[in-house]
Design an enzyme around this catalytic site. Sequence first.
Site, PDB file in Angstrom:
ATOM      1  CG  HIS A  99      46.170  37.020 139.928  1.00  0.00           C
ATOM      2  ND1 HIS A  99      44.952  36.481 140.246  1.00  0.00           N
ATOM      3  CD2 HIS A  99      46.354  36.799 138.603  1.00  0.00           C
ATOM      4  CE1 HIS A  99      44.427  35.941 139.157  1.00  0.00           C
ATOM      5  NE2 HIS A  99      45.256  36.111 138.150  1.00  0.00           N
ATOM      6  CG  ASP A 102      44.426  38.134 143.424  1.00  0.00           C
ATOM      7  OD1 ASP A 102      43.899  38.962 142.689  1.00  0.00           O
ATOM      8  OD2 ASP A 102      44.752  36.978 143.061  1.00  0.00           O
TER       9      ASP A 102
HETATM   10  C1  XUL Z   1      40.960  34.529 133.669  1.00  0.00           C
HETATM   11  C2  XUL Z   1      41.560  33.462 134.477  1.00  0.00           C
HETATM   12  C3  XUL Z   1      42.617  33.879 135.435  1.00  0.00           C
HETATM   13  C4  XUL Z   1      43.744  32.919 135.533  1.00  0.00           C
HETATM   14  C5  XUL Z   1      44.909  33.410 136.372  1.00  0.00           C
HETATM   15  O1  XUL Z   1      39.970  34.109 132.804  1.00  0.00           O
HETATM   16  O2  XUL Z   1      41.170  32.326 134.392  1.00  0.00           O
HETATM   17  O3  XUL Z   1      42.030  34.067 136.670  1.00  0.00           O
HETATM   18  O4  XUL Z   1      43.331  31.714 136.064  1.00  0.00           O
HETATM   19  O5  XUL Z   1      45.414  34.620 135.949  1.00  0.00           O
END
Ligand code: XUL
Length: 433
Positions: A99, A102
């Site tokens: 993300h 991150d």
């Molecule tokens: C949350 C989840 C996230 C997604 C990406 O439950 O799985 O980490 O994979 O935003």
Amino acid sequence: MTSFFKDIPEITYEGADTANEFAFRHYNPAETLGDRTMAEHLRFAVAYWHSFAWPGGDSFGGQTFERPWFGETMEHARQKADVAFEMFRILGQPYYCWHDADVRPEGDSLAENRARMEEMTDYLGGKMEEVGTKLLWGTANLFSNRRFMSGAATNPDPDVYAYSAATVKYCLDATLRLGGENYVLWGGREGYETLLNTDIRREREQAGRFLCAVVDYARKIGFNGTILIEPKPQEPTKHQYDFDVCTVYGFLKDFGLEGDVKVNIEHGHAILAGHSFEHELAMAGALGLFGSIDMNRNDYQSGWDTDQFPNSVPEVALAYYEVLKAGGFTTGGTNFDAKLRRQSLEPEDLILSHVGAMDVCARGLKAAVAMLEDGTLEEARTKRYAGWTTKERQALLTQPLDKIAAWAEANSINPSPVSGRQERLEKIVNRFV
Ligand code: XUL
Ligand code: CO
């Protein structure tokens, strides 16, 4: 080289009999299974957030992990990347996922967020070249900051919609520049807490319009990867709009996006939706939506999203069986959306959790390939529907009710029940796992 993992060696395949903890016992990347190598089948990825950004907190207590890169400066972000790529090198990881939040610290404005993301994209690009780990997918964190508390695309405030659109644009730009093979949208706050303050029809329309804009922009900039929605029924919101694969299918159909977007399916999310992982995978395969998986394991008692590393070969085997039946991965892969337990403090825990999970997946994959090659299960399935193969029976699917009724009476149709043979089939699965 950083000193975080000290002298942990690069992990290689040593075979099932090795006593060396720091070796693969089953994951042998170059070994061929069917038409691909194990590495090509599995396409493993590390999730940046769980391994490098998550501090080990829960709702009763904060940080348990002490990591030298925890901090909100760009210097910390670079240090974090150095350690992350050190781990990818040790594990021989082909892919990773992030993300925006991150990999870069939050700025004071959108423009600052963009500039920081661009700077970190360059830095990550250099690391990727050095280590050889590629980007499976990028995504925007549109759920942690308080501005997103009432949703991102579905927020009642249009300025949050605009902020979210800008953020996804920056993340798509970065994903394209890093050669990312997919782009993921998980709607963590796209849902509601109470219907008393929520206009569901409007929020759904906003989400549809947002996704159309994302798809259009991705194509405009020449992003040829797959755009993926990750379903989840709840948590953090009480009810999330992308509840499960079927719900996402209805949503995509509604906005004419079923040919443009696929799904990223996670074990834990399937369990929270009251399904099994293999149910969601089979459904995605049947609907032509299968894209990628977030591999983890959810606790069956807790009722919340536990994101544990996978540790059950029979479960993983059934999941890969459906992955293979859906044609296997193209741009997708096996992303470990899994985190250590908060008491697992040591750097070694980060490495060994992934080594163990990769071995479990390798064993599951081997079993799945063997079950398909053996063919007994598929034969039994084909036989079960064999009645439909005659012309006369096939015609039933095109005829009106009254004609069917006349035909059924004229032919004295009186079906005799046939065994579903479930236990016999389960026994066959047990031969392989
Ligand atoms: C949350 C989840 C996230 C997604 C990406 O439950 O799985 O980490 O994979 O935003
Ligand atoms: Co996930």
